[in-house]
Design a protein around this motif. Structure first.
Motif, PDB file in Angstrom:
ATOM      1  N   LEU A 137       1.169  -1.105   0.020  1.00  0.00           N
ATOM      2  CA  LEU A 137      -0.046  -0.023   0.039  1.00  0.00           C
ATOM      3  C   LEU A 137       0.867   1.169  -0.035  1.00  0.00           C
ATOM      4  CD1 LEU A 137      -2.200  -0.998   3.186  1.00  0.00           C
ATOM      5  CD2 LEU A 137      -3.029  -1.038   0.569  1.00  0.00           C
ATOM      6  N   ARG A 138       0.612   2.174  -0.952  1.00  0.00           N
ATOM      7  CA  ARG A 138       1.226   3.523  -0.857  1.00  0.00           C
ATOM      8  C   ARG A 138       0.203   4.616  -1.118  1.00  0.00           C
ATOM      9  NH1 ARG A 138       4.233   0.646   1.030  1.00  0.00           N
ATOM     10  NH2 ARG A 138       6.492   0.164   0.531  1.00  0.00           N
ATOM     11  N   CYS A 139       0.297   5.800  -0.440  1.00  0.00           N
ATOM     12  CA  CYS A 139      -0.582   6.791  -0.921  1.00  0.00           C
ATOM     13  C   CYS A 139       0.116   8.146  -1.198  1.00  0.00           C
ATOM     14  CB  CYS A 139      -1.497   7.200   0.559  1.00  0.00           C
ATOM     15  SG  CYS A 139      -2.755   8.278   0.286  1.00  0.00           S
ATOM     16  N   GLY A 140      -0.135   8.594  -2.203  1.00  0.00           N
ATOM     17  CA  GLY A 140       0.614   9.827  -2.668  1.00  0.00           C
ATOM     18  C   GLY A 140      -0.164  11.223  -2.237  1.00  0.00           C
ATOM     19  N   SER A 141       0.695  11.938  -2.371  1.00  0.00           N
ATOM     20  CA  SER A 141       0.172  13.494  -1.773  1.00  0.00           C
ATOM     21  C   SER A 141      -1.241  13.762  -2.436  1.00  0.00           C
ATOM     22  CB  SER A 141       1.251  14.517  -2.171  1.00  0.00           C
ATOM     23  OG  SER A 141       1.370  14.478  -3.689  1.00  0.00           O
ATOM     24  N   ASP A 142      -1.679  13.448  -3.462  1.00  0.00           N
ATOM     25  CA  ASP A 142      -2.916  13.430  -4.263  1.00  0.00           C
ATOM     26  C   ASP A 142      -3.950  12.985  -3.530  1.00  0.00           C
ATOM     27  OD1 ASP A 142      -2.162  10.883  -4.968  1.00  0.00           O
ATOM     28  OD2 ASP A 142      -2.374  11.372  -7.149  1.00  0.00           O
ATOM     29  N   ILE A 187      -4.487   9.509  -3.572  1.00  0.00           N
ATOM     30  CA  ILE A 187      -4.897   8.289  -4.238  1.00  0.00           C
ATOM     31  C   ILE A 187      -3.961   7.398  -3.371  1.00  0.00           C
ATOM     32  CG2 ILE A 187      -4.767   6.793  -6.210  1.00  0.00           C
ATOM     33  CD1 ILE A 187      -6.760   9.339  -6.262  1.00  0.00           C
ATOM     34  N   LEU A 188      -4.621   6.283  -2.953  1.00  0.00           N
ATOM     35  CA  LEU A 188      -4.010   5.161  -2.193  1.00  0.00           C
ATOM     36  C   LEU A 188      -3.949   4.041  -3.104  1.00  0.00           C
ATOM     37  CD1 LEU A 188      -3.125   3.511   0.484  1.00  0.00           C
ATOM     38  CD2 LEU A 188      -5.635   2.687   0.420  1.00  0.00           C
ATOM     39  N   TRP A 189      -2.814   3.608  -3.388  1.00  0.00           N
ATOM     40  CA  TRP A 189      -2.437   2.486  -4.454  1.00  0.00           C
ATOM     41  C   TRP A 189      -2.246   1.183  -3.870  1.00  0.00           C
ATOM     42  CZ3 TRP A 189      -3.605   3.032  -9.333  1.00  0.00           C
ATOM     43  CH2 TRP A 189      -3.613   4.340  -9.916  1.00  0.00           C
ATOM     44  N   ILE A 190      -3.090   0.431  -3.876  1.00  0.00           N
ATOM     45  CA  ILE A 190      -3.017  -1.060  -3.507  1.00  0.00           C
ATOM     46  C   ILE A 190      -2.594  -2.086  -4.379  1.00  0.00           C
ATOM     47  CG2 ILE A 190      -4.448  -2.841  -2.352  1.00  0.00           C
ATOM     48  CD1 ILE A 190      -6.542  -0.429  -1.916  1.00  0.00           C
ATOM     49  N   LEU A 191      -1.438  -2.932  -4.136  1.00  0.00           N
ATOM     50  CA  LEU A 191      -1.042  -3.880  -4.876  1.00  0.00           C
ATOM     51  C   LEU A 191      -1.633  -5.232  -4.488  1.00  0.00           C
ATOM     52  CD1 LEU A 191       0.949  -4.963  -6.886  1.00  0.00           C
ATOM     53  CD2 LEU A 191       2.705  -5.327  -5.375  1.00  0.00           C
ATOM     54  N   ASP A 204      -9.493   6.590  -4.402  1.00  0.00           N
ATOM     55  CA  ASP A 204      -9.388   8.065  -3.793  1.00  0.00           C
ATOM     56  C   ASP A 204      -9.704   8.212  -2.480  1.00  0.00           C
ATOM     57  OD1 ASP A 204     -10.125  10.742  -3.627  1.00  0.00           O
ATOM     58  OD2 ASP A 204     -10.820  10.846  -5.788  1.00  0.00           O
ATOM     59  N   THR A 205      -8.987   8.547  -1.610  1.00  0.00           N
ATOM     60  CA  THR A 205      -9.383   8.958  -0.159  1.00  0.00           C
ATOM     61  C   THR A 205      -9.965  10.101   0.007  1.00  0.00           C
ATOM     62  OG1 THR A 205      -7.042   9.586   0.244  1.00  0.00           O
ATOM     63  CG2 THR A 205      -7.230   7.255   0.525  1.00  0.00           C
ATOM     64  N   VAL A 206      -9.742  11.215  -0.808  1.00  0.00           N
ATOM     65  CA  VAL A 206     -10.421  12.276  -0.719  1.00  0.00           C
ATOM     66  C   VAL A 206     -11.850  12.206  -0.825  1.00  0.00           C
ATOM     67  CG1 VAL A 206     -10.423  14.749  -1.410  1.00  0.00           C
ATOM     68  CG2 VAL A 206      -8.300  13.568  -1.084  1.00  0.00           C
ATOM     69  N   ASN A 207     -12.433  11.557  -2.219  1.00  0.00           N
ATOM     70  CA  ASN A 207     -13.696  11.549  -2.420  1.00  0.00           C
ATOM     71  C   ASN A 207     -14.360  10.316  -2.049  1.00  0.00           C
ATOM     72  OD1 ASN A 207     -13.805  14.320  -3.751  1.00  0.00           O
ATOM     73  ND2 ASN A 207     -12.414  13.466  -5.024  1.00  0.00           N
ATOM     74  N   ALA A 265       6.712   0.627  -4.647  1.00  0.00           N
ATOM     75  CA  ALA A 265       7.171   2.077  -4.611  1.00  0.00           C
ATOM     76  C   ALA A 265       6.535   3.181  -5.265  1.00  0.00           C
ATOM     77  CB  ALA A 265       8.847   2.107  -4.588  1.00  0.00           C
ATOM     78  N   LEU A 266       6.042   3.986  -4.775  1.00  0.00           N
ATOM     79  CA  LEU A 266       5.517   5.137  -5.408  1.00  0.00           C
ATOM     80  C   LEU A 266       6.414   6.277  -5.740  1.00  0.00           C
ATOM     81  CD1 LEU A 266       2.673   6.460  -6.566  1.00  0.00           C
ATOM     82  CD2 LEU A 266       2.257   7.327  -4.142  1.00  0.00           C
ATOM     83  N   ASP A 267       6.486   6.570  -6.924  1.00  0.00           N
ATOM     84  CA  ASP A 267       7.220   7.767  -7.311  1.00  0.00           C
ATOM     85  C   ASP A 267       6.585   8.985  -7.097  1.00  0.00           C
ATOM     86  OD1 ASP A 267       9.045   9.735  -8.755  1.00  0.00           O
ATOM     87  OD2 ASP A 267       9.669   8.270 -10.139  1.00  0.00           O
ATOM     88  N   PRO A 268       7.059   9.848  -6.271  1.00  0.00           N
ATOM     89  CA  PRO A 268       6.240  10.946  -5.618  1.00  0.00           C
ATOM     90  C   PRO A 268       6.230  12.148  -6.822  1.00  0.00           C
ATOM     91  CG  PRO A 268       8.464  10.761  -4.435  1.00  0.00           C
ATOM     92  CD  PRO A 268       8.545   9.507  -5.346  1.00  0.00           C
ATOM     93  N   THR A 269       7.086  12.028  -7.661  1.00  0.00           N
ATOM     94  CA  THR A 269       7.277  13.133  -8.529  1.00  0.00           C
ATOM     95  C   THR A 269       7.040  12.620 -10.077  1.00  0.00           C
ATOM     96  OG1 THR A 269       9.208  13.701  -7.230  1.00  0.00           O
ATOM     97  CG2 THR A 269       9.258  14.855  -9.413  1.00  0.00           C
ATOM     98  N   HIS A 270       7.226  11.531 -10.464  1.00  0.00           N
ATOM     99  CA  HIS A 270       7.027  11.376 -11.960  1.00  0.00           C
ATOM    100  C   HIS A 270       5.769  10.340 -12.116  1.00  0.00           C
ATOM    101  CE1 HIS A 270      11.415  11.965 -11.034  1.00  0.00           C
ATOM    102  NE2 HIS A 270      10.781  12.936 -12.130  1.00  0.00           N
ATOM    103  N   LYS A 271       4.791   9.972 -11.240  1.00  0.00           N
ATOM    104  CA  LYS A 271       3.723   9.358 -11.414  1.00  0.00           C
ATOM    105  C   LYS A 271       4.021   8.164 -12.048  1.00  0.00           C
ATOM    106  CE  LYS A 271       1.023  13.592 -11.887  1.00  0.00           C
ATOM    107  NZ  LYS A 271      -0.411  14.268 -12.091  1.00  0.00           N
ATOM    108  N   HIS A 272       4.760   7.051 -11.302  1.00  0.00           N
ATOM    109  CA  HIS A 272       5.199   6.043 -11.728  1.00  0.00           C
ATOM    110  C   HIS A 272       5.125   5.163 -10.480  1.00  0.00           C
ATOM    111  CE1 HIS A 272       6.389   7.554 -15.737  1.00  0.00           C
ATOM    112  NE2 HIS A 272       6.779   6.008 -15.961  1.00  0.00           N
ATOM    113  N   ILE A 273       5.015   3.978 -10.664  1.00  0.00           N
ATOM    114  CA  ILE A 273       4.890   2.757  -9.370  1.00  0.00           C
ATOM    115  C   ILE A 273       5.890   1.952 -10.001  1.00  0.00           C
ATOM    116  CG2 ILE A 273       3.697   1.055  -8.388  1.00  0.00           C
ATOM    117  CD1 ILE A 273       1.190   2.717  -8.074  1.00  0.00           C
ATOM    118  N   TYR A 274       6.621   1.570  -9.139  1.00  0.00           N
ATOM    119  CA  TYR A 274       7.670   0.202  -9.245  1.00  0.00           C
ATOM    120  C   TYR A 274       7.390  -0.812  -8.375  1.00  0.00           C
ATOM    121  CZ  TYR A 274       9.675   4.572 -11.114  1.00  0.00           C
ATOM    122  OH  TYR A 274      10.061   5.696 -11.711  1.00  0.00           O
TER     123      TYR A 274
END
Length: 171
Positions: free
Chosen positions: A9-14, A16-20, A35-38, A62-71
């Motif tokens: 699990l990783r949540c971005g500053s936007d 959005i919680l990404w679940i693998l 979308d944890t906001v809405n 791993a969530l790339d906080p700058t480039h909108k990628h997940i590894y």
């Protein structure tokens, strides 16, 4: 469809919680964006062949906080261990560094409480497992669980689709 095998699990500053959700017996793996906001589903990205293989084990992300990628660390088995790169804007998925010395297990015992960890009666040899980005998203740090080495590669190189496997490994 319900989640069945959440391994990261990783949540971005936007917000959005990404679940693998790892590969299931009757379905491919997937990334689920919530979308944890809405409080609603943002997106589902399916992870299937050829990017995910029969012996894949999607272990962490791993969530790339700058480039909108997940590894994603795909532990897989033997020389199939690899990283999976997901572009969150386009949904494009790539399998990289499969069989690289940086993703495949070394001949190193994993010892817990003075006992060698076993899998199917033999010492466990587990490929790429640990994975994270630097806080600015410049570097991806990763390594096999059965290893004495931590690797890093620039996220710029991972996002560069023109690099072949050998070129990427040299980075």
């Amino acid at each position: 469809q319900a989640l069945s095998s959440v391994l990261g699990l990783r949540c971005g500053s936007d917000g959005i919680l990404w679940i693998l959700d790892d590969v299931g017996s009757n379905r491919p793996g997937r990334l689920v964006g919530w979308d944890t906001v809405n409080e609603k589903l943002h997106r589902i990205i399916t992870l299937k062949a050829p990017h995910v293989q029969k012996d894949s084990f999607l272990n962490d992300l791993a969530l790339d906080p700058t480039h909108k990628h997940i590894y994603i660390a795909d532990t897989a088995s033997g020389s199939h261990a690899a990283l999976i790169v997901v572009d969150l804007e386009t949904g494009t998925v790539r399998r990289v560094l499969e069989g690289s010395k940086s993703t495949v297990a070394e001949n190193v015992d994993i010892v817990v409480d003075n006992e060698v960890m076993q899998l199917q009666g033999a010492p466990a040899r587990i490929g790429v497992d640990s994975i994270t980005t630097s806080t600015d998203g410049t570097w991806l740090y990763y390594g096999p669980m059965s290893s004495t080495t931590l690797y890093r590669v620039s996220t710029e190189a991972l996002r560069d689709t023109s690099l072949n496997s050998k070129e990427l490994e040299s980075k």
